[in-house]
Design an enzyme around this catalytic site. Structure first.
Site, PDB file in Angstrom:
ATOM      1  N   GLU A 105       0.835  -1.211   0.000  1.00 21.54           N
ATOM      2  CA  GLU A 105       0.000   0.000   0.000  1.00 21.54           C
ATOM      3  C   GLU A 105       0.869   1.261   0.000  1.00 21.54           C
ATOM      4  OE1 GLU A 105      -2.335  -1.583   3.356  1.00 21.54           O
ATOM      5  OE2 GLU A 105      -4.115  -1.093   2.167  1.00 21.54           O
ATOM      6  N   GLU A 125      -3.704  -9.502   3.616  1.00 23.62           N
ATOM      7  CA  GLU A 125      -4.469  -9.192   4.828  1.00 23.62           C
ATOM      8  C   GLU A 125      -5.587 -10.188   5.091  1.00 23.62           C
ATOM      9  OE1 GLU A 125      -3.387  -6.980   2.665  1.00 23.62           O
ATOM     10  OE2 GLU A 125      -2.794  -5.108   3.644  1.00 23.62           O
TER      11      GLU A 125
HETATM   12  N1  3HC Z   1       4.295  -7.612  11.800  1.00 23.87           N
HETATM   13  C1  3HC Z   1       5.012  -8.008  12.870  1.00 23.87           C
HETATM   14  N2  3HC Z   1       5.899  -9.020  12.846  1.00 23.87           N
HETATM   15  C2  3HC Z   1       6.059  -9.654  11.677  1.00 23.87           C
HETATM   16  C3  3HC Z   1       5.351  -9.295  10.516  1.00 23.87           C
HETATM   17  C4  3HC Z   1       4.427  -8.210  10.604  1.00 23.87           C
HETATM   18  N3  3HC Z   1       3.741  -7.797   9.549  1.00 23.87           N
HETATM   19  N4  3HC Z   1       5.727 -10.117   9.512  1.00 23.87           N
HETATM   20  C5  3HC Z   1       6.639 -10.948  10.033  1.00 23.87           C
HETATM   21  N5  3HC Z   1       6.843 -10.676  11.323  1.00 23.87           N
HETATM   22  C6  3HC Z   1       7.797 -11.334  12.240  1.00 23.87           C
HETATM   23  C7  3HC Z   1       7.450 -12.794  12.483  1.00 23.87           C
HETATM   24  O1  3HC Z   1       6.525 -12.922  13.543  1.00 23.87           O
HETATM   25  C8  3HC Z   1       8.806 -13.373  12.825  1.00 23.87           C
HETATM   26  O2  3HC Z   1       9.072 -13.026  14.152  1.00 23.87           O
HETATM   27  P1  3HC Z   1       9.957 -13.985  15.087  1.00 23.87           P
HETATM   28  O3  3HC Z   1      11.291 -14.119  14.393  1.00 23.87           O
HETATM   29  O4  3HC Z   1       9.983 -13.305  16.376  1.00 23.87           O
HETATM   30  O5  3HC Z   1       9.223 -15.309  15.116  1.00 23.87           O
HETATM   31  C9  3HC Z   1       9.753 -12.578  11.924  1.00 23.87           C
HETATM   32  O6  3HC Z   1       9.040 -11.383  11.563  1.00 23.87           O
HETATM   33  C10 3HC Z   1      10.157 -13.287  10.660  1.00 23.87           C
HETATM   34  O7  3HC Z   1       8.969 -13.760  10.013  1.00 23.87           O
HETATM   35  P2  3HC Z   1       8.914 -15.219   9.370  1.00 23.87           P
HETATM   36  O8  3HC Z   1       9.468 -16.225  10.315  1.00 23.87           O
HETATM   37  O9  3HC Z   1       7.518 -15.422   8.896  1.00 23.87           O
HETATM   38  O10 3HC Z   1       9.933 -15.069   8.154  1.00 23.87           O
HETATM   39  P3  3HC Z   1       9.815 -15.568   6.671  1.00 23.87           P
HETATM   40  O11 3HC Z   1      11.025 -15.108   5.974  1.00 23.87           O
HETATM   41  O12 3HC Z   1       9.455 -17.017   6.637  1.00 23.87           O
HETATM   42  O13 3HC Z   1       8.556 -14.787   6.043  1.00 23.87           O
HETATM   43  C11 3HC Z   1       7.167 -12.892   5.533  1.00 23.87           C
HETATM   44  C12 3HC Z   1       8.585 -13.396   5.920  1.00 23.87           C
HETATM   45  C13 3HC Z   1       6.793 -13.427   4.144  1.00 23.87           C
HETATM   46  C14 3HC Z   1       7.195 -11.405   5.540  1.00 23.87           C
HETATM   47  C15 3HC Z   1       6.142 -13.447   6.557  1.00 23.87           C
HETATM   48  O14 3HC Z   1       6.583 -13.142   7.855  1.00 23.87           O
HETATM   49  C16 3HC Z   1       4.769 -12.879   6.413  1.00 23.87           C
HETATM   50  O15 3HC Z   1       3.999 -13.352   5.599  1.00 23.87           O
HETATM   51  N6  3HC Z   1       4.420 -11.853   7.237  1.00 23.87           N
HETATM   52  C17 3HC Z   1       3.109 -11.310   7.281  1.00 23.87           C
HETATM   53  C18 3HC Z   1       2.855 -10.391   6.124  1.00 23.87           C
HETATM   54  C19 3HC Z   1       1.491  -9.775   6.228  1.00 23.87           C
HETATM   55  O16 3HC Z   1       0.519 -10.460   6.497  1.00 23.87           O
HETATM   56  N7  3HC Z   1       1.406  -8.472   5.995  1.00 23.87           N
HETATM   57  C20 3HC Z   1       0.160  -7.784   6.094  1.00 23.87           C
HETATM   58  C21 3HC Z   1      -0.019  -7.290   7.481  1.00 23.87           C
HETATM   59  S1  3HC Z   1      -1.607  -6.579   7.765  1.00 23.87           S
HETATM   60  C22 3HC Z   1      -1.504  -5.037   7.054  1.00 23.87           C
HETATM   61  O17 3HC Z   1      -0.524  -4.698   6.473  1.00 23.87           O
HETATM   62  C23 3HC Z   1      -2.691  -4.162   7.261  1.00 23.87           C
HETATM   63  C24 3HC Z   1      -2.675  -2.967   6.371  1.00 23.87           C
HETATM   64  O18 3HC Z   1      -3.446  -3.218   5.228  1.00 23.87           O
HETATM   65  C25 3HC Z   1      -3.218  -1.789   7.055  1.00 23.87           C
END
Ligand code: 3HC
Ligand code: NAI
Length: 700
Positions: A105, A125
């Protein structure tokens, strides 16, 4: 300026950089830092373009999920993105890693996008029970065709850089190593060419005609199976088509804020963090796993073949042992077919498939071929005698330090380990069927299993793309032990008056992809039959034992593979239709047992199912078979089709209240006091007014 954000000038280009490990989540510190940096650039007036770039492994991977449910601190993301979009000089995003959710975004709020060729872009999301809440639903269809936008937003799956440029989401794809230089060059070219800012919100929204939108909505509703977020995504997309940008944005924000407060969002966020927490175990903290390059698999039936294929697809060398030449041929042909399936689905090239079959895969009847294996996984018949004999042999032929694993579903791993002179090197690796597809792996830790062997089980799961859950030794470990209990509850519900088809309908209504009786037909009713025969000699004579499933097996009705089980499978109904004869068999049993059937509605069916599941899970946690409640949730979500938007049985119990589950159990006790006995942990938590979640930090 706040710490994670830095600003430097490169000639007339201001470079705003975020460094918020591990994934540059858009926390409050990042948002306020970005706001300050943009204001500073504008007020200093030295720059004619801005590059926005991230340090570390990724561009912003989204809003900081840990902030949901708490107070929203200013600047909130939609306002920040609007400010970036209204910047008087062009802003270029330089994307690498994963630009997800709020991250994409932000990128869509900037005026131009350059991405590394390895970059991925998405709005996931919906997987967290949300919709993009910072303009994503309004800006994406102003950049790409509506059907692409709808697919990305309702499906949540990211797209690769190449696809992103094809559909118009980004302007340039460059090698990762050149990203910074290319983004700077892009910004300098904009300055040179006198280009102005290009706000996405000024574009027209792509339209989809009403009929196609209705068809899409129907499809999304069906696959959502009770999950609310995908339908809210559609509402926001409809607003994008029908309303001016600002009004669409306001509508999106209102929908987003509702979802943030919902139980589904809390459950899905719980699932996200639980899946990351589940591998964090005190016993393997700082312990190095052993190197695994060559794997032996003993038994090439349903499970052995699947385990072989997922190991081969992950680059491991596999030697498969079967009991005779005919079985070797059968197993080899299954493995080849499964690999060819991967080729057809585009997961593997024909060349790589040929290389596997002629290089990294071998099948034989000679156990000495396993002499150099680093790990051997046994997947022969579920018989203690056979397994004990095989482990004795493996102990003789395998090199010192090799790990010996069993894929047993129920049997005592400690007894199996005792057949070897190396119990510290014995572990359970309980895969789920089909093993090359299902994500769950129960790592069963025996009394003597060494920590580095456990650590190797977790490392292997990661390599195979699976989620590992630690389980202790008991009959059925975490998942199958809980399964046995809820199956008993479902069977009792049927004896009491519901039909298996009522039970399946109620539980698919609850969110399961398939009803448990239909699942039984799919897996083969003979499997459950064999499992029930095992404890038969020690069964409590006071137990009300439902016999109808055994009756069907005695009639040779094993489910789909025989065309009949609980359901009939034929040309008219390839996916099954209820068989009235089954109801007759059940009615006869009720009459023999003197049970007067009563009407049981869908909500009671669900209450019985969930009470049995949560009660057994509480025992499993109390006994330490599962380390924490979250381990149970991850097991049921990834191996048993529990609806993800409910977060798992323990999260469900916390949501409805532990005392509600307890009062259900006490109500059902009147029907069958032997079966319905509340777990002590459940009673204790209810008394102390505590949740299962409060136990999740246990052992840290
Ligand atoms: N917020 C907070 N922490 C996050 C995060 C996020 N968005 N994304 C990842 N993390 C943290 C994980 O909890 C993990 O923490 P830890 O080491 O303490 O366990 C660390 O970052 C590493 O994450 P992964 O183990 O999952 O690492 P990968 O390399 O396997 O994957 C990733 C990376 C693809 C970025 C995966 O973490 C992921 O899919 N994250 C979520 C992405 C997501 O859903 N984003 C949308 C959020 S909602 C949003 O943006 C709302 C908006 O529209 C207003
Ligand atoms: P299967 O019957 O499909 O395959 C077993 C294979 O082992 C056969 O190919 C047989 O020829 C071979 N075998 C038997 N004795 C052998 C020996 N001495 N040496 C070499 N090979 C031998 O059984 P399936 O379903 O693959 O189950 C295997 C194990 O996996 C069992 O312990 C089962 O409980 C477990 N399991 C099964 C699941 C399922 O859904 N089928 C799921 C998870 C675990």
């Amino acid at each position: 300026m706040t710490r994670p954000i830095s600003l430097e000038y490169n000639g007339e280009v201001a470079v705003i950089q975020s460094d918020n490990p591990p994934v540059n989540a858009l926390s409050h510190a990042v948002r306020s830092g970005l706001q300050d940096a943009f204001l500073q650039v504008i007020s200093e007036g030295k720059a004619r373009a801005i590059v926005l770039i991230c340090e570390g492994r990724s561009f912003f991977a989204g809003a900081d999920i840990r902030e949901f449910g708490g107070p929203m601190l200013e600047p909130v993301l939609p306002d920040l993105i609007n400010q970036i979009e209204s910047c008087p000089i062009p802003v270029v995003s330089a994307i690498h890693g994963t630009a997800l959710g709020g991250g994409l975004e932000v990128a869509m709020g900037t005026h131009y996008r350059v991405t590394a060729d390895s970059g991925q872009l998405g709005l996931p999301e919906v997987n967290l029970g949300l919709l993009p809440g910072a303009g994503g639903t309004q800006r994406l269809p102003r950049l790409v065709p509506m059907d692409e936008a709808a697919g990305m937003i309702t499906g949540g799956r990211p797209i690769r850089a190449q696809k992103a440029i094809e559909i118009g989401l980004v302007d340039k794809v460059v090698p990762l190593a050149d990203l910074r230089a290319e983004a700077l060059a892009f910004a300098q070219a904009l300055i040179r060419d006198g280009k102005s800012p290009r706000p996405t919100s000024a574009n027209d929204c792509d339209q989809m005609n009403a009929n196609r939108f209705a068809v899409l909505s129907d499809k999304v509703r069906k696959s959502a199976r009770g999950s609310v977020a995908p339908l809210k995504c559609l509402e926001a997309l409809e607003a994008a088509m029908l309303l001016p940008f600002d009004e669409g944005l306001a509508k999106e924000r209102a929908l987003f804020l509702d979802l943030v407060q919902s139980d589904q969002r809390a459950a899905l966020t719980h699932a996200f963090f639980a899946e990351r927490q589940v591998g964090k175990l005190p016993e393997i903290k700082g312990v190095s796993p052993r190197d695994i390059a060559t794997v032996g698999v003993v038994g090439g039936g349903t499970m052995g073949a699947g385990i072989t294929v997922c190991s081969l697809l992950s680059g491991l060398d596999v030697t498969l042992i079967e009991r005779d030449a005919e079985s070797v041929d059968r197993a080899t042909s299954t493995v080849s077919k499964l690999l060819m399936g991967a080729v057809k689905r585009g997961k593997l090239s024909q060349q790589a498939c040929d290389a596997i079959l002629s290089g990294s895969f071998r099948a034989s009847t000679d156990y000495t071929d396993l002499a150099q294996a680093d790990l051997v996984i046994e997947a022969v018949f579920e018989s203690m005698e056979v397994k004990k004999e095989i482990f004795g042999t493996l102990d003789q032929v395998c090199r010192q330090g090799a790990i010996l694993a069993s894929n047993t579903s129920y049997l005592d791993l400690n007894a199996i380990a005792q057949m070897t002179g190396r119990p510290a090197n014995v572990i359970g690796l309980h895969f789920f069927s089909p093993a090359h597809v299902m994500r769950l792996l129960e790592v069963v830790v025996g009394n003597a299993t060494a920590p580095d062997v456990t650590a190797t089980g977790f490392a292997l799961a990661k390599r195979l793309g699976k989620i590992a859950v630690r389980a202790g030794v008991c009959d059925g470990f975490i998942g199958n032990r809980i399964l046995s209990q809820y199956q008993k509850a479902n069977n009792a519900t049927v004896l009491a008056g519901a039909s298996p088809f009522d039970v399946d309908a109620a539980l698919t209504g609850f969110g399961l992809a398939m009803g448990p009786f239909a699942v039984g037909d799919l897996a083969g009713l003979d499997i459950g039959w064999a499992n029930r025969k095992r404890p038969a000699p020690t069964r409590d004579p006071g137990e009300v034992y439902p016999e109808f499933a055994d009756r069907l097996c005695e009639m040779g009705r094993f489910g789909r593979k025989t065309g009949r089980g609980f359901y009939i499978y034929d040309d008219a109904a390839p996916n099954g239709r209820p068989d009235p004869e089954v109801e007759e068999i059940i009615a006869e049993e009720r009459a023999e047992k003197g049970i007067a059937p009563r009407a049981i509605d869908a909500s009671e069916i669900v209450e019985r199912y969930m009470a049995a599941m949560v009660n057994e899970a509480a025992r499993i946690v109390e006994e330490g078979i599962a380390l924490r409640p979250l381990d149970v949730d991850v097991t049921l979500l990834n191996g048993y089709g529990f609806p993800r938007w409910r977060g798992g049985p323990m999260q469900y119990a916390d949501t409805v209240g532990i005392s509600k589950i307890l009062s259900d159990i006490n109500r059902f006790t009147e029907d069958d006091p032997r079966f319905w006995q509340a777990a002590p942990l459940l009673e204790r938590l209810a008394q102390e007014d505590r949740s299962f979640a409060s136990l999740n930090t246990q052992g840290e």
